[in-house]
Write an enzyme that holds these catalytic residues in place. Structure first.
Site, short mmCIF file in Angstrom:
data_model
loop_
_atom_site.label_atom_id
_atom_site.label_comp_id
_atom_site.label_asym_id
_atom_site.label_seq_id
_atom_site.Cartn_x
_atom_site.Cartn_y
_atom_site.Cartn_z
N HIS A 19 -0.67 -4.06 -0.10
CA HIS A 19 -0.76 -2.60 -0.26
C HIS A 19 -1.11 -1.93 1.08
CE1 HIS A 19 0.02 -2.15 -4.55
NE2 HIS A 19 -0.54 -3.33 -4.67
N THR A 20 -0.65 -2.54 2.14
CA THR A 20 -0.85 -1.98 3.47
C THR A 20 0.45 -1.42 4.04
OG1 THR A 20 -0.51 -4.22 4.27
CG2 THR A 20 -2.80 -3.46 4.10
N ASP A 21 1.60 -1.91 3.53
CA ASP A 21 2.87 -1.55 4.17
C ASP A 21 3.14 -0.04 4.13
OD1 ASP A 21 3.51 -1.65 1.41
OD2 ASP A 21 5.48 -2.59 1.72
N SER A 111 13.65 -8.69 -6.29
CA SER A 111 14.36 -7.42 -6.08
C SER A 111 14.84 -7.29 -4.64
CB SER A 111 13.45 -6.22 -6.37
OG SER A 111 12.92 -6.30 -7.64
N ASP A 156 8.73 -6.35 1.54
CA ASP A 156 9.55 -7.42 0.96
C ASP A 156 10.89 -7.54 1.67
OD1 ASP A 156 7.43 -7.34 -0.78
OD2 ASP A 156 8.51 -6.19 -2.30
N TYR A 206 1.75 0.88 -9.71
CA TYR A 206 2.06 0.85 -8.28
C TYR A 206 2.24 2.27 -7.72
CZ TYR A 206 4.31 -0.53 -3.93
OH TYR A 206 4.61 -0.69 -2.61
C1 GLA Z 1 5.31 -4.84 -3.63
C2 GLA Z 1 6.10 -3.83 -2.82
C3 GLA Z 1 5.77 -3.93 -1.34
C4 GLA Z 1 4.27 -3.92 -1.10
C5 GLA Z 1 3.56 -4.88 -2.03
C6 GLA Z 1 2.06 -4.77 -1.95
O1 GLA Z 1 5.71 -6.14 -3.32
O2 GLA Z 1 7.48 -4.01 -3.00
O3 GLA Z 1 6.41 -2.88 -0.64
O4 GLA Z 1 3.75 -2.62 -1.19
O5 GLA Z 1 3.94 -4.69 -3.39
O6 GLA Z 1 1.61 -5.24 -0.72
#
Ligand code: GLA
Length: 345
Positions: A19-21, A111, A156, A206
Site C-alpha cells: 500500500h505504498t505504490d 490480473s 503489480d 481497497y
Molecule cells: C494490489 C494493487 C497494487 C498495490 C497492492 C498493495 O496488489 O494492485 O497496486 O497497491 O495491492 O501494496
C-alpha cells in the site's frame, strides 16, 4: 507483420512495501514463474475473438466497440484493446487464447499478469515499437481502474514487466527509479500460502484506503504521503493517522529490507516481514482473520517471518523459512523469475 504471436505475463510476489505504490512510496516485489500466456492470431479484420481456455468462455467484439464492458475476464480484454488504442498504439483484429498457471484472486496478481500478456501479444501482432515499462504499466493499470473498477496502483504491472531471475526490484514510485536487489536466499525459502479467501480489489476496501490516503494528504496540504514527516502524524484524526503511519513506516521497512539482504541477514528480513504484517493488520486494517491464521500457521512451522501480501481482504500470505523449517500443506515455494516477454512472433 507477424500473423501469430505469443506472450507471457508473470504474476508477482511483493517481498515488502505494501500500500505504498499509490502513495509515491517504495516497494520490493519480484516476478514469479507462474502467470498468464496469451496467443494472438490475426483475424484479418477488426474483430477480437477472445477465448479464456481455462474457463471455456468466449467474447467477440469489434475494435472500437469495446463498451459497454461486461464484468469478469472480458473486462480485461476489452479494456486492454480500448486502452492501447486510447494511447495511440497500433492494433489489429485477433483471435486471442488466454491460459493461466496462476490462481485468480489469490493475491499473486493474476490480473496484472493477464493485462501485461494481453498488451504484449497485441502489440507484437501489430509490430509496434517496444513500449517502456512505466508507460505500459500505466496502460495496464488504466484497464484495471477504468474497466474493472479497482483503483489499484502500478506495483503489480511493474513487477510483472521488470522481473528478472534471482532479484527483487526496489521500485521508487516517486522518482521512477527501479533497482534490482539480489535475493540470495541460500538454503532459506520463500513460500506463499493461500488464505482460501478470494479477493477482488473492485469490491474490497481497497478503494476506501486510497481515498483515506488522499484525505490525509489534503488535511496536511501535501501532494503525497511520501512527503509525510513523523511530526505531522499528530495533526491527523483517526483513522487517517494510523493509515499514514503505516505508509511512512512501510517505506522505511523497504530500505531496511534492502540493507538486511545486502548484509545477508535473513533473520532481520523475517522480523521486517512480521512488522509489516502487524502494521497492515493493526494500522492499515486490510488483513482478515483468515490471513492472520495463515500467517500464524507459517510461524508455527518455524518461519522467520510472515505477512499478508498485496491489497489484503483475502489472497495469500508470504513466509520466509529458514533451513529445516516446515512448509505447511498447500504452501508454494516462490523465487524470482524473468519478467514479461514475447515468446513467439
Ligand atoms: C494490489 C494493487 C497494487 C498495490 C497492492 C498493495 O496488489 O494492485 O497496486 O497497491 O495491492 O501494496
Amino acid at each position: 507483420m507477424p500473423g501469430h504471436t505469443v506472450a507471457f505475463g508473470p504474476g508477482r510476489v511483493n517481498l515488502i512495501g505494501e500500500h505504498t505504490d499509490y502513495n509515491d512510496g517504495l516497494a520490493l516485489p519480484f516476478a514469479i514463474d507462474a502467470g498468464v500466456r496469451v496467443s494472438a492470431t490475426a483475424t484479418g479484420d477488426q474483430s477480437i475473438r477472445a477465448h479464456a481456455l481455462d474457463l471455456g468462455a468466449s467474447d467477440t467484439y469489434m475494435l472500437g466497440g469495446e463498451a459497454p464492458s461486461p464484468g469478469g475476464w472480458r473486462a480485461f480484454v476489452r479494456g486492454a484493446t480500448a486502452e492501447l488504442a486510447a494511447a495511440g498504439l497500433p492494433l489489429r483484429g485477433a483471435t486471442l487464447e488466454i491460459e493461466g498457471t496462476i490462481a485468480r484472486g489469490a493475491g499473486l496478481s493474476s490480473s496484472a499478469a493477464l493485462e501485461v500478456a494481453l498488451c504484449l501479444a497485441l502489440l507484437a501482432l501489430a509490430d509496434a515499437d517496444v513500449v517502456p515499462p512505466w508507460p505500459l504499466a500505466r496502460i495496464c493499470s488504466q484497464v484495471e481502474n477504468e474497466w474493472v473498477g479497482a483503483n489499484t496502483g502500478l506495483l503489480d504491472q511493474l513487477a510483472s514487466l521488470c522481473g528478472r531471475e534471482n532479484a527483487a526490484m526496489r521500485i521508487d514510485f516517486r522518482s521512477g527509479v527501479i533497482v534490482p536487489v539480489a535475493l540470495a536466499l541460500g538454503e532459506w525459502r520463500l513460500v506463499t500460502l493461500d488464505s482460501g479467501v478470494r479477493h477482488s480489489h473492485a469490491e474490497s476496501g481497497y478503494n476506501d484506503r486510497r481515498r483515506e490516503c488522499a484525505q490525509a494528504c489534503e488535511a496536511l496540504g501535501i501532494s503525497s504521503l511520501r512527503e509525510l514527516e513523523p511530526a505531522m502524524l499528530g495533526r491527523l484524526a483517526a483513522p487517517l493517522d494510523a493509515r499514514a503511519r503505516h505508509v511512512l513506516e512501510e517505506n522505511a521497512r523497504v530500505d531496511a529490507t534492502v540493507d538486511a539482504l545486502a548484509r545477508g541477514d535473513l533473520p532481520a528480513v523475517g522480523a521486517l516481514l512480521d512488522a509489516s504484517h502487524a502494521s497492515l493488520r493493526d494500522l492499515y486494517e486490510v488483513s482478515t482473520p483468515e490471513l492472520n491464521a495463515a500467517v500464524d500457521t507459517l510461524r508455527a512451522g518455524g518461519a522467520a517471518g510472515a505477512r499478508m501480501m498485496g491489497g489484503g481482504f483475502g489472497g495469500s500470505v508470504l513466509g520466509l523459512l529458514p533451513p529445516g523449517a516446515l512448509a505447511p500443506d498447500g504452501a508454494i515455494e516462490v523465487r524470482p523469475g524473468a519478467g514479461a516477454r514475447v515468446l513467439e512472433r
